[in-house]
Write a protein that holds these residues in place. Structure first.
Motif, PDB file in Angstrom:
ATOM      1  N   GLU A  49       0.830  -1.214   0.000  1.00 26.23           N
ATOM      2  CA  GLU A  49       0.000   0.000   0.000  1.00 26.23           C
ATOM      3  C   GLU A  49       0.860   1.258   0.000  1.00 26.23           C
ATOM      4  O   GLU A  49       0.589   2.215  -0.743  1.00 26.23           O
ATOM      5  CB  GLU A  49      -0.919  -0.001   1.215  1.00 26.23           C
ATOM      6  CG  GLU A  49      -1.824   1.223   1.305  1.00 26.23           C
ATOM      7  CD  GLU A  49      -2.672   1.217   2.563  1.00 26.23           C
ATOM      8  OE1 GLU A  49      -3.442   2.195   2.747  1.00 26.23           O
ATOM      9  OE2 GLU A  49      -2.585   0.271   3.367  1.00 26.23           O
ATOM     10  N   ASN A  50       1.905   1.269   0.817  1.00 26.71           N
ATOM     11  CA  ASN A  50       2.760   2.454   0.866  1.00 26.71           C
ATOM     12  C   ASN A  50       3.592   2.609  -0.398  1.00 26.71           C
ATOM     13  O   ASN A  50       3.868   3.725  -0.838  1.00 26.71           O
ATOM     14  CB  ASN A  50       3.666   2.389   2.097  1.00 26.71           C
ATOM     15  CG  ASN A  50       2.931   2.757   3.363  1.00 26.71           C
ATOM     16  OD1 ASN A  50       1.867   3.375   3.332  1.00 26.71           O
ATOM     17  ND2 ASN A  50       3.489   2.366   4.508  1.00 26.71           N
ATOM     18  N   LYS A  51       3.991   1.482  -0.976  1.00 19.25           N
ATOM     19  CA  LYS A  51       4.699   1.570  -2.257  1.00 19.25           C
ATOM     20  C   LYS A  51       3.809   2.232  -3.311  1.00 19.25           C
ATOM     21  O   LYS A  51       4.257   3.109  -4.068  1.00 19.25           O
ATOM     22  CB  LYS A  51       5.126   0.179  -2.726  1.00 19.25           C
ATOM     23  CG  LYS A  51       5.974   0.211  -3.997  1.00 19.25           C
ATOM     24  CD  LYS A  51       6.153  -1.153  -4.612  1.00 19.25           C
ATOM     25  CE  LYS A  51       4.935  -1.542  -5.436  1.00 19.25           C
ATOM     26  NZ  LYS A  51       5.147  -2.797  -6.213  1.00 19.25           N
ATOM     27  N   ASN A  52       2.552   1.831  -3.346  1.00 19.95           N
ATOM     28  CA  ASN A  52       1.621   2.427  -4.303  1.00 19.95           C
ATOM     29  C   ASN A  52       1.371   3.902  -3.995  1.00 19.95           C
ATOM     30  O   ASN A  52       1.162   4.713  -4.909  1.00 19.95           O
ATOM     31  CB  ASN A  52       0.305   1.655  -4.313  1.00 19.95           C
ATOM     32  CG  ASN A  52       0.461   0.280  -4.930  1.00 19.95           C
ATOM     33  OD1 ASN A  52       1.316   0.074  -5.792  1.00 19.95           O
ATOM     34  ND2 ASN A  52      -0.354  -0.674  -4.492  1.00 19.95           N
ATOM     35  N   LYS A  53       1.392   4.234  -2.723  1.00 21.31           N
ATOM     36  CA  LYS A  53       1.227   5.638  -2.347  1.00 21.31           C
ATOM     37  C   LYS A  53       2.379   6.482  -2.893  1.00 21.31           C
ATOM     38  O   LYS A  53       2.184   7.603  -3.376  1.00 21.31           O
ATOM     39  CB  LYS A  53       1.145   5.773  -0.828  1.00 21.31           C
ATOM     40  CG  LYS A  53       0.736   7.154  -0.339  1.00 21.31           C
ATOM     41  CD  LYS A  53       0.611   7.199   1.179  1.00 21.31           C
ATOM     42  CE  LYS A  53      -0.547   6.365   1.678  1.00 21.31           C
ATOM     43  NZ  LYS A  53      -0.768   6.523   3.141  1.00 21.31           N
ATOM     44  N   ILE A  54       3.580   5.931  -2.840  1.00 22.76           N
ATOM     45  CA  ILE A  54       4.742   6.630  -3.406  1.00 22.76           C
ATOM     46  C   ILE A  54       4.561   6.804  -4.907  1.00 22.76           C
ATOM     47  O   ILE A  54       4.756   7.888  -5.457  1.00 22.76           O
ATOM     48  CB  ILE A  54       6.042   5.852  -3.116  1.00 22.76           C
ATOM     49  CG1 ILE A  54       6.309   5.785  -1.618  1.00 22.76           C
ATOM     50  CG2 ILE A  54       7.235   6.507  -3.819  1.00 22.76           C
ATOM     51  CD1 ILE A  54       7.409   4.818  -1.235  1.00 22.76           C
ATOM     52  N   ASN A  56       1.879   6.883  -6.658  1.00 23.58           N
ATOM     53  CA  ASN A  56       0.722   7.688  -7.057  1.00 23.58           C
ATOM     54  C   ASN A  56       0.779   9.146  -6.579  1.00 23.58           C
ATOM     55  O   ASN A  56      -0.084   9.941  -6.950  1.00 23.58           O
ATOM     56  CB  ASN A  56      -0.565   7.037  -6.537  1.00 23.58           C
ATOM     57  CG  ASN A  56      -0.831   5.684  -7.177  1.00 23.58           C
ATOM     58  OD1 ASN A  56      -0.476   5.472  -8.343  1.00 23.58           O
ATOM     59  ND2 ASN A  56      -1.415   4.758  -6.435  1.00 23.58           N
ATOM     60  N   THR A  57       1.764   9.477  -5.768  1.00 24.45           N
ATOM     61  CA  THR A  57       1.876  10.858  -5.286  1.00 24.45           C
ATOM     62  C   THR A  57       2.761  11.659  -6.226  1.00 24.45           C
ATOM     63  O   THR A  57       3.924  11.311  -6.458  1.00 24.45           O
ATOM     64  CB  THR A  57       2.474  10.899  -3.870  1.00 24.45           C
ATOM     65  OG1 THR A  57       1.638  10.157  -2.990  1.00 24.45           O
ATOM     66  CG2 THR A  57       2.581  12.340  -3.372  1.00 24.45           C
ATOM     67  N   GLN A  58       2.208  12.731  -6.761  1.00 20.62           N
ATOM     68  CA  GLN A  58       2.978  13.586  -7.665  1.00 20.62           C
ATOM     69  C   GLN A  58       3.811  14.578  -6.863  1.00 20.62           C
ATOM     70  O   GLN A  58       3.297  15.255  -5.974  1.00 20.62           O
ATOM     71  CB  GLN A  58       2.056  14.332  -8.614  1.00 20.62           C
ATOM     72  CG  GLN A  58       2.810  15.178  -9.639  1.00 20.62           C
ATOM     73  CD  GLN A  58       1.879  15.931 -10.567  1.00 20.62           C
ATOM     74  OE1 GLN A  58       0.668  15.930 -10.365  1.00 20.62           O
ATOM     75  NE2 GLN A  58       2.439  16.586 -11.581  1.00 20.62           N
ATOM     76  N   ILE A  59       5.080  14.657  -7.183  1.00 17.15           N
ATOM     77  CA  ILE A  59       5.959  15.664  -6.584  1.00 17.15           C
ATOM     78  C   ILE A  59       6.041  16.824  -7.567  1.00 17.15           C
ATOM     79  O   ILE A  59       6.742  16.758  -8.575  1.00 17.15           O
ATOM     80  CB  ILE A  59       7.355  15.093  -6.283  1.00 17.15           C
ATOM     81  CG1 ILE A  59       7.248  13.844  -5.405  1.00 17.15           C
ATOM     82  CG2 ILE A  59       8.228  16.150  -5.612  1.00 17.15           C
ATOM     83  CD1 ILE A  59       6.566  14.067  -4.074  1.00 17.15           C
ATOM     84  N   THR A  60       5.285  17.853  -7.289  1.00 19.02           N
ATOM     85  CA  THR A  60       5.246  19.012  -8.172  1.00 19.02           C
ATOM     86  C   THR A  60       6.475  19.887  -7.945  1.00 19.02           C
ATOM     87  O   THR A  60       7.223  19.719  -6.969  1.00 19.02           O
ATOM     88  CB  THR A  60       3.990  19.849  -7.909  1.00 19.02           C
ATOM     89  OG1 THR A  60       4.057  20.368  -6.567  1.00 19.02           O
ATOM     90  CG2 THR A  60       2.722  19.008  -8.061  1.00 19.02           C
ATOM     91  N   ILE A 279      13.892  10.374  -7.558  1.00 22.74           N
ATOM     92  CA  ILE A 279      14.010  10.001  -6.143  1.00 22.74           C
ATOM     93  C   ILE A 279      12.938   8.989  -5.776  1.00 22.74           C
ATOM     94  O   ILE A 279      13.196   8.006  -5.072  1.00 22.74           O
ATOM     95  CB  ILE A 279      13.932  11.254  -5.250  1.00 22.74           C
ATOM     96  CG1 ILE A 279      15.159  12.151  -5.488  1.00 22.74           C
ATOM     97  CG2 ILE A 279      13.858  10.863  -3.777  1.00 22.74           C
ATOM     98  CD1 ILE A 279      15.076  13.494  -4.805  1.00 22.74           C
ATOM     99  N   LYS A 280      11.719   9.203  -6.259  1.00 21.58           N
ATOM    100  CA  LYS A 280      10.643   8.231  -6.005  1.00 21.58           C
ATOM    101  C   LYS A 280      10.999   6.858  -6.577  1.00 21.58           C
ATOM    102  O   LYS A 280      10.733   5.830  -5.950  1.00 21.58           O
ATOM    103  CB  LYS A 280       9.324   8.713  -6.605  1.00 21.58           C
ATOM    104  CG  LYS A 280       8.651   9.839  -5.856  1.00 21.58           C
ATOM    105  CD  LYS A 280       7.159   9.891  -6.145  1.00 21.58           C
ATOM    106  CE  LYS A 280       6.806   9.822  -7.595  1.00 21.58           C
ATOM    107  NZ  LYS A 280       5.353   9.770  -7.838  1.00 21.58           N
ATOM    108  N   SER A 281      11.603   6.837  -7.757  1.00 26.44           N
ATOM    109  CA  SER A 281      11.930   5.544  -8.385  1.00 26.44           C
ATOM    110  C   SER A 281      12.970   4.783  -7.563  1.00 26.44           C
ATOM    111  O   SER A 281      12.921   3.551  -7.481  1.00 26.44           O
ATOM    112  CB  SER A 281      12.438   5.761  -9.812  1.00 26.44           C
ATOM    113  OG  SER A 281      13.745   6.338  -9.824  1.00 26.44           O
ATOM    114  N   ILE A 282      13.903   5.507  -6.955  1.00 31.27           N
ATOM    115  CA  ILE A 282      14.899   4.864  -6.089  1.00 31.27           C
ATOM    116  C   ILE A 282      14.210   4.240  -4.880  1.00 31.27           C
ATOM    117  O   ILE A 282      14.476   3.090  -4.513  1.00 31.27           O
ATOM    118  CB  ILE A 282      15.965   5.884  -5.648  1.00 31.27           C
ATOM    119  CG1 ILE A 282      16.826   6.311  -6.851  1.00 31.27           C
ATOM    120  CG2 ILE A 282      16.847   5.308  -4.540  1.00 31.27           C
ATOM    121  CD1 ILE A 282      17.801   7.431  -6.538  1.00 31.27           C
TER     122      ILE A 282
END
Length: 313
Positions: A49-54, A56-60, A279-282
């Motif tokens: 769930e937390n992986k999916n949260k990462i 799906n969260t856009q870093i604008t 950073i999210k991909s890492i």
């Protein structure tokens, strides 16, 4: 993702990642609180769930800029130089704004960074120690970028679990450690006229782990991208005059620029949205590793314990 906290002194509303009140400078009580509910354990943090949260969260651009501003503000709050401060004294004071600082020895290195602590060998001259401080502080700031991005995504204060997973991502994984080291050499080199910028730790990581050079190159690009932000953070303290003092310090101790044609010319990514995605991909890669493989949970537990002990003081 837009949570706020209110200053207990003046009542001003502050963004959740603020360490100090933007109005009165009071330390915000929620900066390092230990809530009853969220992400106090690795089991509660490392979930699908937390992986999916990462994912799906856009870093604008706004969010990324705000994170960098928060980190910069930590370095500026209540920082004062005196006429008696040497150039080295000023860098020591700057370092202590972000991290704990100690003197000590470790074979084969000028200093090192571990669990929010920077350790330097006092036997070296002030120019070499200054290079080392900026280098190790850059490691700390790299981790801080990852941690604050996770704090934003999970709408959470900083916890030992968050710090442990970031530590694993940027130090224990040899490829991601390359990016961390490249960032530190780039930041140090920018302020210290490329003195001691020999990339020794990068070449050692490559040799010890037989790494794929194409992926190493990609990691250097990532390190260079975030180094751009770390330099901007430090420039809030190291202004033009202090940078000139650093150059003079290098000359006084005959520290000359080091040139490496293979690693000096790395492309620069300046787009904040793109950096947020990287950073999210890492982080997602690390989550996937822990979710899909049998791993040494003893190491992660030791990392958490290390931060728990370090954060007591």
């Amino acid at each position: 993702m837009t949570s706020s906290t209110y200053c207990s002194l003046c009542g001003k509303e502050n963004y959740i990642l603020q360490r100090y009140c933007c109005n009165c400078g009071n330390t915000l009580k929620t900066y390092r609180i230990k809530p009853n509910l969220t992400y106090q354990s690795l089991e509660s943090l490392i979930t699908e769930e937390n992986k999916n949260k990462i994912l799906n969260t856009q870093i604008t651009d706004e969010v990324y800029t705000k994170i960098m501003t928060n980190i910069r503000d930590m370095g500026l709050m209540n920082l004062n130089f005196t006429n008696q401060d040497t150039t080295f004294d000023k860098i020591v004071k700057m370092t202590r704004q972000f991290s704990k600082l100690h003197s000590g020895k470790k074979w084969g290195v000028y200093g090192y960074y571990h669990f929010n602590n920077i350790v330097i060998d006092d036997d070296y001259n002030e120019a070499m120690k200054t290079c080392t401080l900026i280098h190790e502080l850059s490691h700390h700031l790299y981790s801080e970028v990852f941690e604050q991005l996770l704090m934003y995504i999970f709408d959470s204060p900083k916890t030992d679990a968050i710090e442990a997973i970031v530590q694993y991502a940027v130090i224990q994984n040899p490829y991601y450690a390359i990016g961390n080291e490249y960032l530190a050499y780039t930041s140090e080199g920018y302020f210290m006229n490329n003195a001691m910028k020999d990339y020794a730790s990068i070449y050692k990581l490559i040799e010890d782990n037989d790494l794929d050079m194409k992926r190493v190159g990609n990691m250097c690009v990532i390190g260079n991208a975030v180094a751009y932000d770390v330099i901007k953070i430090l420039e809030a303290v190291i202004d033009k005059n202090l940078k000139q003092e650093l150059a003079q310090l290098c000359r006084a101790y005959n520290l000359r620029p080091v040139v490496d044609k293979d690693l000096d010319n790395v492309p620069l990514i300046t787009d904040n949205v793109e950096k947020g995605k990287i950073i999210k991909s890492i982080i997602v890669d690390i989550f996937n590793f822990f979710l899909n493989n049998d791993y040494d949970d003893e190491l992660l537990f030791e990392l958490m314990q290390g931060f728990r002990e370090a954060n007591k003081y």
